[in-house]
Enzyme design. Structure first.
Site, mmCIF file in Angstrom:
data_model
loop_
_atom_site.group_PDB
_atom_site.id
_atom_site.type_symbol
_atom_site.label_atom_id
_atom_site.label_comp_id
_atom_site.label_asym_id
_atom_site.label_seq_id
_atom_site.Cartn_x
_atom_site.Cartn_y
_atom_site.Cartn_z
ATOM 1 N N ASP A 110 0.768 -1.271 0.130
ATOM 2 C CA ASP A 110 0.030 0.066 0.193
ATOM 3 C C ASP A 110 0.942 1.259 0.085
ATOM 4 O O ASP A 110 1.502 1.521 1.144
ATOM 5 C CB ASP A 110 -0.971 0.040 1.138
ATOM 6 C CG ASP A 110 -1.963 -1.109 1.023
ATOM 7 O OD1 ASP A 110 -1.695 -2.020 0.383
ATOM 8 O OD2 ASP A 110 -3.038 -1.009 1.991
ATOM 9 N N LYS B 98 -6.777 3.406 -3.387
ATOM 10 C CA LYS B 98 -7.443 3.196 -1.968
ATOM 11 C C LYS B 98 -7.416 4.740 -1.652
ATOM 12 O O LYS B 98 -6.720 5.542 -1.754
ATOM 13 C CB LYS B 98 -6.244 2.592 -1.253
ATOM 14 C CG LYS B 98 -6.689 2.513 0.343
ATOM 15 C CD LYS B 98 -5.218 1.692 1.067
ATOM 16 C CE LYS B 98 -5.590 1.861 2.663
ATOM 17 N NZ LYS B 98 -4.287 1.080 3.324
ATOM 18 N N LYS C 109 -10.254 0.148 -2.634
ATOM 19 C CA LYS C 109 -10.172 -0.126 -1.318
ATOM 20 C C LYS C 109 -10.385 0.972 -0.322
ATOM 21 O O LYS C 109 -9.755 2.048 -0.334
ATOM 22 C CB LYS C 109 -8.810 -0.562 -0.661
ATOM 23 C CG LYS C 109 -8.611 -0.880 0.775
ATOM 24 C CD LYS C 109 -7.285 -1.610 1.186
ATOM 25 C CE LYS C 109 -6.923 -1.277 2.554
ATOM 26 N NZ LYS C 109 -5.794 -1.725 2.864
#
Lengths: 295, 344
Positions: free
Chosen positions: B176, B244, B280
């Site tokens: 991430d 995300k 996400k």
């Protein structure tokens, strides 16, 4: 025309009775209401008909409030409860009128009931910092230890309020539970919930943290089973449940071993008698600490 | 708008969708090479994206949030949501013990009910990847690691790449990364683009496989919906496998409108380029009700293909407990309480 309208009577303002949950006044999540009538069947007001989701929300609010309320000093709790009594006293007339309508008794008798309720609230306010001395103890043990037993609040308590005594009975079941540091969810008298809902307005203006007392109105038999089986409720007071319901609720409450208070004898008997300490002691757990003596 | 063209000519040109992490994705992205050829071209493309109708977007997100999901559908949604969770611990106070406890919880979220599905991944800081990898061995749960100087991302590129490579070497299955919000807000889009490309390269393992790359925008710092749309396209063009919403470390995290906007960007990108990218939302999703609202948005915007842990994840920690309590309510009929789930 203008003369006539000037003389016309003022339109009455109808009060919307609402639930008291987490320090706020929500309507029932279900949007339902039911008609509340006086003892002769005349319409008084619409009260919220709570659903089990309202009950669930009330448990969340009571759990959230428990840490702060149980952690407050007993002295502080006493001050807050005394403040509640002061606020109640200022609204005696309103409560007397509501009690008279709900129970079909004379104004004078209703006023006497309200006075007794205020006095009882003050009486319990005085007990907050004294109950520990009465039920706690320093225990003699055969060893070099201080051994001290102190009372601790049970936790989140569901109280099914008495069905007949709509105010004095109500105060007599709420005040002892919160005086010892519990937080409560009260299911008000099914047929006369208005004094209980009005009590919420008093509690909201008297320093009592939101969520310590949560008041629901509706069908006792509809709301109480989900509360009795709720895993996050620590105790249940079955005062307002009839024999059949009380049995079912006890079975449901057994699953997470809730403490159950099932008053003996006539449940809706005379609430004016000296209540004694039984209700204060009902929702207390004893914590015993061993502490070594000396250096 | 490329998305509209693609839909209009969809019956003429058939373009099967390929996953962003698959081998064909690079060729698809190459078809868009003209817009990423220079800073000017990229800016022209991103600023040429249609403006976001903020009122319409918020109204749409609010409407989708009113769907009533009950009984069997709710039960399905709860299990799906559990299986989509990136169970996260990103605290300075993380210890190997805490990470191991979280891994154990991820494998068996509800010890009293073994039918509860396992979570999708455990999300940790790079130095905890090794611990998490060992604790999760054989469970089929991925280890996700934040990298590139999470959460601020305020270091030089070589440091970010080393951070990433380190996490991949320690065994992270997913990375991430955070984008350089400073560069993005200044308008240096190509710099952000190149940085994502570089981190994607750093995700490569020696055996030729690669860790999946999630690109964190930090929506709360991008200030406008238009910026979120631009950032979504920028990240997808650069090869993000997942986009995300946020780090969970600022005041505004995932919200239904900004997640819906990203879902729409993913849908348009699929239509235009034929590459499937995951989404996400992270931070601020704490209740089952919220999670189900997000699942409804995914289903309505992207369709069932995205209703899988491969394409949609929740970055959350406390959400799992609420899902488990709701799951217990459905299976036993009585309300559960926080005493019956772990404290983490």
């Amino acid at each position: 025309m203008s003369e006539k309208s000037e003389k016309s009577e003022r339109l009455s303002v109808f009060k919307t009775y609402k639930l008291y949950v987490g320090g706020k006044f929500p309507r029932s999540e279900s949007g339902r209401v039911y008609e509340v009538t006086d003892s002769k069947g005349n319409w008084l007001a619409n009260a919220p008909l709570s659903s089990r989701k309202d009950a669930r929300d009330a448990v969340v609010a009571a759990r959230k409030a428990f840490g702060g309320w149980s952690g407050a000093t007993a002295y502080n709790r006493g001050q807050v409860l005394y403040r509640v009594a002061e606020m109640l006293d200022g609204r005696r007339e309103q409560f007397a009128a509501e009690v008279a309508a709900a129970e079909g008794i004379s104004k004078a008798k209703a006023a006497a009931q309200v006075d007794a309720a205020v006095d009882r609230w003050i009486w319990y306010a005085g007990w907050t910092d004294k109950i520990g001395q009465i039920v706690g103890s320093a225990n003699p043990v055969a060893g070099p230890f201080f051994n001290l037993s102190t009372p601790e609040p049970t936790g989140v308590v569901v109280v099914l309020a008495p069905q007949a005594s709509s105010f004095l009975g109500l105060v007599s079941v709420i005040a002892p539970a919160i005086a010892t540091g519990n937080t409560v969810i009260v299911v008000a008298s099914e047929n006369s919930p208005l004094p209980a809902l009005a009590l919420g307005e008093v509690l909201a203006t008297s320093d009592l943290p939101g969520g310590v007392v949560n008041i629901l109105s509706g069908r006792t038999a509809e709301i109480s089973p989900s509360l009795a089986s709720h895993q996050d409720v620590n105790a249940i007071d079955l005062t307002g449940a009839d024999a059949g319901l009380a049995k079912d609720l006890q079975i449901a409450a057994a699953d997470n071993m809730k403490r159950v208070l099932r008053p003996r004898g006539a449940k809706d008997g005379d609430w004016s008698a000296d209540p004694g300490l039984d209700r204060l002691k009902a929702f207390l757990e004893t914590k015993t600490v061993w502490h070594p003596i000396g250096v | 708008m490329t998305g509209r063209y693609a839909r209009r000519y969809a019956h003429v040109v058939t373009m099967p969708t390929v996953p962003a992490f698959g081998p064909e994705a690079a060729a698809r992205l190459a078809t868009m090479a003209d817009v990423t050829a220079s800073d000017t071209a990229l800016r022209r493309f991103l600023h040429g994206l249609p403006g976001v109708d903020a009122v319409g977007l918020e109204a749409r997100a609010a409407t989708l949030g009113t769907r009533s999901i009950k009984t069997t559908a709710k039960s399905y949604a709860i299990d799906l949501a559990i299986s989509m969770i990136d169970l996260t611990t990103l605290e300075g106070a993380d210890t190997p013990g805490k990470v191991r406890a979280l891994c154990a919880k991820g494998i068996h979220p509800d010890p009293t009910d073994r039918t509860a599905p396992k979570v999708a991944a455990i999300c940790v800081y790079p130095d905890m990847v090794k611990t998490a990898k060992e604790a999760l061995r054989g469970s089929g749960i991925n280890v996700a690691s934040v990298a590139t100087a999470f959460p601020a991302g305020r270091t030089a590129l070589p440091v970010k790449l080393a951070d990433t490579a380190d996490a991949v070497a320690a065994g992270a299955d997913e990375i991430d990364m955070v984008i350089d919000r400073g560069a993005f807000l200044t308008g240096r889009y190509l710099q952000v683009f190149e940085e994502i490309r570089a981190v994607k390269t750093a995700c490569q393992r020696p055996d030729g496989s690669a860790a999946h790359l999630k690109v964190i925008f930090e929506n709360g710092e991008l200030a406008t919906y238009d910026n979120i749309r631009r950032c979504s396209w920028l990240a997808m063009l650069a090869g993000a496998d997942f986009i995300k919403t946020s780090t969970g470390k600022v005041a505004v995290n995932a919200t239904p409108p900004n997640t819906l906007l990203m879902l729409e960007a993913v849908r348009d990108f699929r239509d235009a380029v034929g590459v499937q990218v995951g989404v996400k939302p992270a931070g601020g999703i704490r209740t089952t009700k919220d999670a189900i609202k997000y699942l409804v948005m995914v289903n309505e915007t992207l369709g069932e293909e995205w209703l899988s842990p491969h394409w949609f994840r929740f970055g959350a920690s406390s959400l799992l407990n609420d899902l488990l309590m709701q799951r217990q309510k459905l299976s036993t009929g009585r309300y559960s309480g926080p005493d019956y789930v772990t404290v983490d």
